[in-house]
Scaffold this active site. Structure first.
Site, short mmCIF file in Angstrom:
data_model
loop_
_atom_site.label_atom_id
_atom_site.label_comp_id
_atom_site.label_asym_id
_atom_site.label_seq_id
_atom_site.Cartn_x
_atom_site.Cartn_y
_atom_site.Cartn_z
N TYR A 1 0.83 -1.20 0.00
CA TYR A 1 0.00 0.00 0.00
C TYR A 1 0.87 1.25 0.00
CZ TYR A 1 -4.14 -2.77 1.15
OH TYR A 1 -5.18 -3.67 1.11
N ASP B 1 -6.70 -7.70 -6.32
CA ASP B 1 -8.02 -7.35 -5.79
C ASP B 1 -8.52 -6.02 -6.37
OD1 ASP B 1 -6.02 -5.94 -4.43
OD2 ASP B 1 -7.15 -5.87 -2.55
N LEU C 1 -0.81 -9.02 -4.88
CA LEU C 1 -2.07 -9.77 -4.76
C LEU C 1 -3.14 -8.93 -4.07
CD1 LEU C 1 -3.87 -12.36 -4.70
CD2 LEU C 1 -2.68 -12.98 -2.57
N ASP C 2 -2.86 -8.58 -2.82
CA ASP C 2 -3.76 -7.77 -2.01
C ASP C 2 -2.90 -6.85 -1.16
OD1 ASP C 2 -5.56 -6.70 -0.23
OD2 ASP C 2 -6.00 -8.58 0.79
N PRO C 3 -2.61 -5.64 -1.66
CA PRO C 3 -3.26 -4.95 -2.77
C PRO C 3 -2.64 -5.30 -4.13
CG PRO C 3 -1.68 -3.49 -1.76
CD PRO C 3 -1.66 -4.75 -0.95
#
Length: 381
Positions: free
Chosen positions: A102, A132, A127-129
C-alpha cells in the site's frame, strides 16, 4: 520521463519472491538480487534456477545506492516501513521504484519530487493490494455500464483475500508471510461500511463472519480502512453502499483455533507480540511438503430503481506447487508485470497503482492469464 536503463535491482528474497523474479530476468537486460549476504543471494538464485541470470549482492542501503544509475528500476520486497528509504535513494539517483505494498504517507510525500524527475513510483501491484483492485475496477465498470452512473442504486461490495493451508491443520493456518506482520495486521483497527453505516472495530477478529464461496465455508473479517477505496474504485456518487468491506479470508474454525492468540493480542505489548510471532513460527513451521492456497473473491451487487440490477464477481483460487507457493506467485508475477511496463515506458511518471482505472485493469487482467494467474468471472442480471 527518465527512460529505463534496463537494469533491475530486486531487493529482498523472502517468502513473496517467487517466479516473478524469473519473469524480470526475461524482460530486463540486467538483474541484481540484493539479499542479506551475497551467499544468501546466490543461494536464493540457485534455488530458483536463476544462477548466472542475475547477479547476487549483499544488501545495505549504501551498497545499493552506490550501484544505482539513472533509469534503473528498484523492486522492494522489504517490509513496508523500509519502502520510503529505498524510494529516497531512487529519487537521489534518478531510478524508478516498484513495490507490492500500500501507499504510505512517507512514500506519498516523495511522489511530487519523483514525478518532476520523470520517475515512476509503482505501488499496490501484488495480490492484495493488487489483483483485488483489478477485480474491483473491472466489476464497477461493468456495473456502471449496465445500471448507469446517474441511476439511484444501492450496492454491496465485498473483497476478501486469504492465504490458507491447502491441507487444513488444527491451527487452521500456515504462515505464508512474516508472522509479525500477520499479528500486527490484527492489531490495527478496521473501518468499513455495514448496513449503510460507517463502522469501526479496534479488534478486527471480533467482527469475523461466516462467508461462503461456492459452497465452502470460510471466516472473514475486515481489515485496514476500506472507505478510501469507494472513490478509488470509481463508484458513482448516485449509488449508496449498504456494504463496502475489504478484508481477510480464513478457514472455517480459525476463530476458535486462534482464541489463545487473540488473548495475547488483547494484553500484549510490542515486545511480547514480537516474541509471540517467533513462537508461532516455530510451533507451526511451513515445510517443503506443505502447500498453501490463495483464495481471493471480489463481489459486487447493485440494485437500482425500477428493478434494474446487476451482479458480478471474480474468484481466484490457487494452490501452490513444488516450484513455488501460491502466495509467492500471486504477489511476484503481477509485480514483475508492472516492472515490465516500467521498462517498456508505458507507465507515466509519478504514482501508479496496478489498477489506476478500469481500462488499465482490464489490460492487466488479460496479461496475467498467460503469466499463470488464472481466475473466473461470473456476471448476472
Amino acid at each position: 520521463m527518465t527512460g529505463a536503463s534496463g537494469t533491475v535491482h530486486w531487493v529482498g528474497a523472502g517468502l513473496s519472491t517467487g517466479s516473478g523474479l524469473a519473469r524480470v530476468c526475461e524482460s530486463a537486460a540486467r538483474v541484481r538480487l540484493w539479499h542479506r549476504t551475497e551467499d544468501r543471494a546466490a543461494q536464493a538464485l540457485a534455488a530458483r534456477g536463476l544462477t548466472g541470470r542475475a547477479e547476487p549482492r549483499a544488501y545495505t542501503p549504501d551498497a545499493l545506492s552506490a550501484e544505482l544509475a539513472p533509469g534503473d528500476v528498484v523492486v522492494s520486497m522489504l517490509p513496508a516501513p523500509e519502502h520510503a528509504g529505498l524510494l529516497a535513494a531512487c529519487v537521489a539517483r534518478r531510478a524508478h521504484f516498484a513495490c507490492s505494498s500500500y501507499v504510505s504517507d512517507a512514500v506519498l510525500e516523495q511522489v511530487p519530487v519523483a514525478r518532476a524527475a520523470g520517475l515512476v513510483v509503482l505501488t499496490e501491484a501484488g495480490l492484495d493490494p493488487g489483483i483485488d483492485h483489478l477485480f474491483a475496477h473491472s466489476l464497477v465498470a461493468r456495473a456502471r455500464e449496465a445500471v448507469g452512473d446517474g441511476t439511484a442504486a444501492t450496492y454491496r461490495l465485498t473483497s476478501y483475500c486469504g492465504g490458507v493451508p491447502a491441507d487444513p491443520n488444527d491451527f487452521r493456518y500456515r504462515f505464508s508471510w512474516a508472522p509479525l506482520g500477520v499479528l500486527n495486521a490484527l492489531r490495527s483497527p478496521a473501518r468499513y461500511i455495514d448496513n449503510g453505516a460507517e463502522t469501526t472495530t479496534d479488534r478486527p477478529w471480533e467482527a469475523t463472519r461466516r462467508h461462503t464461496i461456492e459452497g465452502e465455508a470460510f471466516e472473514a473479517y475486515p481489515n485496514r480502512d476500506s472507505l478510501p477505496f469507494v472513490e478509488q474504485y470509481e463508484l458513482p456518487a448516485a449509488w449508496k453502499p449498504s456494504t463496502f468491506v475489504r478484508g481477510t479470508l480464513r478457514l472455517d474454525g480459525w476463530l476458535r483455533a486462534w482464541d489463545g492468540v487473540f488473548e495475547e493480542l488483547r494484553r500484549g505489548d510490542d515486545e511480547r507480540i514480537a516474541a509471540l510471532a517467533q513462537e508461532l513460527a516455530a510451533r507451526y513451521p511451513t515445510t517443503e511438503k506443505d502447500r498453501d492456497r490463495v483464495v481471493l473473491e471480489v463481489s459486487l451487487d447493485v440494485r437500482g430503481a425500477g428493478g434494474v440490477s446487476w451482479s458480478g464477481g471474480y474468484l481466484l483460487d490457487m494452490v501452490g506447487d513444488e516450484e513455488e507457493s501460491a502466495m509467492a506467485r500471486c504477489v511476484s508475477r503481477p509485480l514483475a508485470l508492472g516492472v515490465r511496463h516500467i521498462l517498456d515506458g508505458s507507465l507515466p511518471p509519478g504514482l501508479s497503482r496496478a489498477a489506476q482505472s478500469a481500462a488499465r485493469s482490464e489490460q492487466w487482467l488479460r496479461e496475467l492469464v498467460p503469466e499463470g494467474v488464472e481466475f473466473t468471472l461470473r456476471v448476472s442480471r
